[in-house]
Design a protein around this motif. Structure first.
Motif, PDB file in Angstrom:
ATOM      1  N   THR A 124       5.625 -10.603   6.520  1.00 48.59           N
ATOM      2  CA  THR A 124       7.039 -10.247   6.636  1.00 48.59           C
ATOM      3  C   THR A 124       7.523 -10.458   8.063  1.00 48.59           C
ATOM      4  N   ILE A 125       8.820 -10.691   8.174  1.00 47.69           N
ATOM      5  CA  ILE A 125       9.477 -10.721   9.481  1.00 47.69           C
ATOM      6  C   ILE A 125      10.355  -9.479   9.638  1.00 47.69           C
ATOM      7  N   ASN A 126      10.430  -8.670   8.589  1.00 50.43           N
ATOM      8  CA  ASN A 126      11.286  -7.484   8.585  1.00 50.43           C
ATOM      9  C   ASN A 126      10.716  -6.411   9.516  1.00 50.43           C
ATOM     10  N   THR A 127      11.528  -5.886  10.409  1.00 54.08           N
ATOM     11  CA  THR A 127      11.051  -4.911  11.393  1.00 54.08           C
ATOM     12  C   THR A 127      11.432  -3.467  11.058  1.00 54.08           C
ATOM     13  N   HIS A 128      11.994  -3.246   9.861  1.00 51.84           N
ATOM     14  CA  HIS A 128      12.311  -1.876   9.443  1.00 51.84           C
ATOM     15  C   HIS A 128      12.379  -1.818   7.922  1.00 51.84           C
ATOM     16  N   ASN A 129      11.212  -1.662   7.298  1.00 54.85           N
ATOM     17  CA  ASN A 129      11.135  -1.607   5.843  1.00 54.85           C
ATOM     18  C   ASN A 129       9.758  -1.076   5.447  1.00 54.85           C
ATOM     19  N   CYS A 130       9.587  -0.749   4.156  1.00 54.06           N
ATOM     20  CA  CYS A 130       8.299  -0.294   3.624  1.00 54.06           C
ATOM     21  C   CYS A 130       7.971  -1.055   2.349  1.00 54.06           C
ATOM     22  N   TRP A 131       6.675  -1.228   2.089  1.00 55.67           N
ATOM     23  CA  TRP A 131       6.205  -1.939   0.914  1.00 55.67           C
ATOM     24  C   TRP A 131       4.993  -1.226   0.325  1.00 55.67           C
ATOM     25  N   TRP A 132       4.893  -1.211  -1.016  1.00 59.37           N
ATOM     26  CA  TRP A 132       3.696  -0.741  -1.710  1.00 59.37           C
ATOM     27  C   TRP A 132       2.624  -1.807  -1.544  1.00 59.37           C
ATOM     28  N   LEU A 133       1.474  -1.443  -1.047  1.00 58.83           N
ATOM     29  CA  LEU A 133       0.395  -2.415  -0.857  1.00 58.83           C
ATOM     30  C   LEU A 133      -0.169  -2.901  -2.187  1.00 58.83           C
ATOM     31  N   GLY A 134      -0.115  -2.075  -3.218  1.00 59.62           N
ATOM     32  CA  GLY A 134      -0.599  -2.493  -4.531  1.00 59.62           C
ATOM     33  C   GLY A 134       0.151  -3.688  -5.092  1.00 59.62           C
ATOM     34  N   ASP A 135       1.412  -3.846  -4.709  1.00 64.59           N
ATOM     35  CA  ASP A 135       2.188  -4.999  -5.158  1.00 64.59           C
ATOM     36  C   ASP A 135       1.670  -6.302  -4.560  1.00 64.59           C
ATOM     37  N   TYR A 136       0.818  -6.186  -3.553  1.00 72.11           N
ATOM     38  CA  TYR A 136       0.287  -7.358  -2.848  1.00 72.11           C
ATOM     39  C   TYR A 136      -1.245  -7.424  -2.915  1.00 72.11           C
ATOM     40  N   ASN A 137      -1.839  -6.699  -3.848  1.00 64.28           N
ATOM     41  CA  ASN A 137      -3.300  -6.680  -4.014  1.00 64.28           C
ATOM     42  C   ASN A 137      -4.018  -6.179  -2.761  1.00 64.28           C
ATOM     43  N   LEU A 138      -3.419  -5.225  -2.079  1.00 70.60           N
ATOM     44  CA  LEU A 138      -3.993  -4.729  -0.830  1.00 70.60           C
ATOM     45  C   LEU A 138      -4.244  -3.224  -0.841  1.00 70.60           C
ATOM     46  N   ASP A 139      -4.236  -2.607  -2.002  1.00 66.27           N
ATOM     47  CA  ASP A 139      -4.512  -1.168  -2.037  1.00 66.27           C
ATOM     48  C   ASP A 139      -5.974  -0.924  -2.400  1.00 66.27           C
ATOM     49  N   MET A 140      -6.326   0.332  -2.622  1.00 65.41           N
ATOM     50  CA  MET A 140      -7.720   0.691  -2.860  1.00 65.41           C
ATOM     51  C   MET A 140      -8.267   0.129  -4.166  1.00 65.41           C
ATOM     52  N   HIS A 141      -7.399  -0.306  -5.087  1.00 65.53           N
ATOM     53  CA  HIS A 141      -7.871  -0.878  -6.343  1.00 65.53           C
ATOM     54  C   HIS A 141      -8.342  -2.312  -6.152  1.00 65.53           C
ATOM     55  N   TRP A 142      -8.013  -2.891  -5.050  1.00 66.63           N
ATOM     56  CA  TRP A 142      -8.494  -4.220  -4.675  1.00 66.63           C
ATOM     57  C   TRP A 142      -9.483  -3.994  -3.535  1.00 66.63           C
ATOM     58  N   SER A 143      -9.421  -4.781  -2.519  1.00 69.36           N
ATOM     59  CA  SER A 143     -10.329  -4.564  -1.385  1.00 69.36           C
ATOM     60  C   SER A 143      -9.603  -3.991  -0.175  1.00 69.36           C
ATOM     61  N   GLY A 144      -8.330  -3.681  -0.327  1.00 71.10           N
ATOM     62  CA  GLY A 144      -7.577  -3.144   0.790  1.00 71.10           C
ATOM     63  C   GLY A 144      -7.301  -4.203   1.840  1.00 71.10           C
TER      64      GLY A 144
END
Length: 137
Positions: free
Chosen positions: A54-74
């Motif tokens: 991202t280039i956005n400097t003020h926002n939040c994202w769910w990591l699970g939407d990007y395969n980056l949460d604990m259900h994947w490898s983080g």
């Protein structure tokens, strides 16, 4: 060059030609570049398998939407080329966010192997001063 030296050089060259395949190292997996104005998060170490940028400097994202949460490898590696910090957050499972940041990535921060608990178990990333409860309820 005398006969012995010619023979030794020829044998050495032949041995290198035959054994060259054994001595040659396999090519390393290339790291994926991260532009100078982006935050990049990777699912693998050594800056491989970029799943989020991202280039956005003020926002939040769910990591699970990007395969980056604990259900994947983080998040296994990262580069923060933004001018602001990135903050990792944990959701405590009862519709509330932990009010203390799980981890932060400073501007210019990077790690080719960030596989610690806080990086592999975070559930959201926010940039700048954004907070997940302002975005996700």
């Amino acid at each position: 060059m005398n006969l012995r030296r010619k023979l030794a050089v020829s044998i050495s060259a032949l041995a290198l030609t035959i054994g060259g395949g054994v001595l040659t190292a396999p090519p390393a997996a290339a790291d994926e570049p991260c532009a100078s104005n982006k935050l990049c998060l990777y699912r693998s170490t050594l800056y491989r398998t970029m799943e989020f940028e991202t280039i956005n400097t003020h926002n939040c994202w769910w990591l699970g939407d990007y395969n980056l949460d604990m259900h994947w490898s983080g998040i296994q590696s990262y580069r923060n080329n933004l001018s602001v910090k990135a903050t990792l957050w944990n959701y405590n499972g009862v519709q509330e966010w932990d009010t203390t940041a799980y981890a932060t990535i400073s501007p210019g921060g990077k790690s080719s192997d960030s596989g610690t608990f806080r990086f592999t178990n975070s559930e959201a990333v926010c940039t700048g001063t954004a907070k997940p409860w302002d975005y996700f309820g």
